[in-house]
Write an enzyme that holds these catalytic residues in place. Structure first.
Site, PDB file in Angstrom:
ATOM      1  N   GLY A  44       1.806   6.013  13.617  1.00  0.00           N
ATOM      2  CA  GLY A  44       3.115   6.574  13.301  1.00  0.00           C
ATOM      3  C   GLY A  44       3.163   7.600  12.194  1.00  0.00           C
ATOM      4  O   GLY A  44       4.058   8.444  12.147  1.00  0.00           O
ATOM      5  N   ASP A  99       4.975   5.675   8.035  1.00  0.00           N
ATOM      6  CA  ASP A  99       6.155   6.265   8.689  1.00  0.00           C
ATOM      7  C   ASP A  99       7.451   5.612   8.222  1.00  0.00           C
ATOM      8  O   ASP A  99       8.436   6.282   7.931  1.00  0.00           O
ATOM      9  CB  ASP A  99       6.032   6.194  10.228  1.00  0.00           C
ATOM     10  CG  ASP A  99       5.699   4.797  10.756  1.00  0.00           C
ATOM     11  OD1 ASP A  99       5.548   3.858   9.938  1.00  0.00           O
ATOM     12  OD2 ASP A  99       5.591   4.642  11.985  1.00  0.00           O
ATOM     13  N   ASP A 102       9.821  -1.358   6.637  1.00  0.00           N
ATOM     14  CA  ASP A 102      10.832  -2.200   7.266  1.00  0.00           C
ATOM     15  C   ASP A 102      10.866  -3.516   6.477  1.00  0.00           C
ATOM     16  O   ASP A 102      11.466  -3.575   5.407  1.00  0.00           O
ATOM     17  CB  ASP A 102      10.414  -2.370   8.734  1.00  0.00           C
ATOM     18  CG  ASP A 102      11.454  -3.031   9.600  1.00  0.00           C
ATOM     19  OD1 ASP A 102      12.641  -2.747   9.426  1.00  0.00           O
ATOM     20  OD2 ASP A 102      11.084  -3.832  10.477  1.00  0.00           O
ATOM     21  N   LYS A 130      13.926   1.384   5.162  1.00  0.00           N
ATOM     22  CA  LYS A 130      15.073   0.574   5.603  1.00  0.00           C
ATOM     23  C   LYS A 130      15.185  -0.607   4.646  1.00  0.00           C
ATOM     24  O   LYS A 130      14.734  -1.715   4.969  1.00  0.00           O
ATOM     25  CB  LYS A 130      14.794   0.006   7.003  1.00  0.00           C
ATOM     26  CG  LYS A 130      15.209   0.858   8.171  1.00  0.00           C
ATOM     27  CD  LYS A 130      15.167  -0.034   9.422  1.00  0.00           C
ATOM     28  CE  LYS A 130      14.744   0.709  10.643  1.00  0.00           C
ATOM     29  NZ  LYS A 130      14.497  -0.166  11.796  1.00  0.00           N
ATOM     30  N   PHE A 151      17.402   1.112  14.961  1.00  0.00           N
ATOM     31  CA  PHE A 151      16.072   1.356  15.498  1.00  0.00           C
ATOM     32  C   PHE A 151      15.898   2.846  15.785  1.00  0.00           C
ATOM     33  O   PHE A 151      16.629   3.423  16.572  1.00  0.00           O
ATOM     34  CB  PHE A 151      15.806   0.534  16.762  1.00  0.00           C
ATOM     35  CG  PHE A 151      14.363   0.536  17.120  1.00  0.00           C
ATOM     36  CD1 PHE A 151      13.480  -0.335  16.496  1.00  0.00           C
ATOM     37  CD2 PHE A 151      13.859   1.450  18.034  1.00  0.00           C
ATOM     38  CE1 PHE A 151      12.118  -0.308  16.798  1.00  0.00           C
ATOM     39  CE2 PHE A 151      12.498   1.488  18.331  1.00  0.00           C
ATOM     40  CZ  PHE A 151      11.633   0.604  17.710  1.00  0.00           C
ATOM     41  N   VAL A 152      14.949   3.447  15.098  1.00  0.00           N
ATOM     42  CA  VAL A 152      14.777   4.898  15.204  1.00  0.00           C
ATOM     43  C   VAL A 152      13.449   5.259  15.857  1.00  0.00           C
ATOM     44  O   VAL A 152      12.484   4.494  15.807  1.00  0.00           O
ATOM     45  CB  VAL A 152      14.884   5.577  13.814  1.00  0.00           C
ATOM     46  CG1 VAL A 152      16.303   5.491  13.289  1.00  0.00           C
ATOM     47  CG2 VAL A 152      13.904   4.972  12.819  1.00  0.00           C
TER      48      VAL A 152
END
Ligand code: IMP
Length: 178
Positions: A44, A99, A102, A130, A151-152
């Site tokens: 990512g 990237d 979370d 996030k 969610f991206v």
């Protein structure tokens, strides 16, 4: 815009501008130190790494690590190293390139692993953060954009390995993953 994307959260222009600002900050922060070894986590972080390094004018090196969490879709913090670094890191000033942060579990584990291998310092740069989702204490030193709990995809981020090539960060339509 891709038909499965509901809205664009961060445009390509905004990402490039933010990479320029963060690159300049890294140039200042490491001016009196050893140039950092950038450790990018596959897959990512690849588009972000590619843009970021254009704005760093120190004699950096970069390398890749691929790690996966052991169980399920939620990362557990227990990781398996699928591809390790190519060189020893004793004494290195490391900057992990990610990237998105979370829950923070992956990065916390990778940071501890690199410190245990003798790195002098291990800092983190992430394109997205996030913070609402965090379950362990982990703060990245450099954050591109703080985003809400959605969610991206795009700019390296995937859903089932797709959408990594989108040149922006977008929110995936709910019907695509439910
Ligand atoms: P964690 O911080 O250990 O929970 O894991 C971070 C990883 O989860 C990232 O490197 C991504 O691969 C994945 N991830 C978390 N949120 C998203 C998202 O919104 N879109 C795509 N991948 C995500």
């Amino acid at each position: 815009m891709h038909q499965n994307v509901e809205k664009i959260l961060v445009s390509e222009e905004e990402i490039i501008q933010r990479c320029r600002e963060m690159g300049q900050k890294i140039n200042r922060d490491y001016a009196q130190k050893e140039p950092p070894l950038l450790v990018a986590l596959l897959k990512g972080s690849v588009p972000f790494l590619a843009e970021l390094i254009k704005h760093i004018d120190l004699d950096i090196e970069f390398d890749f690590m691929d790690v996966s969490s052991y169980a399920g879709t939620e990362s557990t913090g227990e990781i398996k190293v699928i591809k390790d670094l190519d060189r020893p890191i004793k004494g290195a000033e490391i900057l992990i390139v990610e990237d998105i942060v979370d829950t923070g579990r992956t990065l916390k584990t990778v940071r501890e692993l690199l410190l245990s291998k003798g790195a002098s310092s291990v800092k983190v740069i992430t394109l997205l953060d996030k913070p609402d989702r965090r379950v362990v204490e982990l703060e990245a030193e450099y954050v591109g954009f703080t985003i809400p709990n959605e969610f991206v995809v795009g700019y390296g981020l995937d859903f089932n390995q797709k959408y990594r090539n989108l040149p922006y960060i977008g929110v995936l339509k709910e019907e695509c993953y439910k």
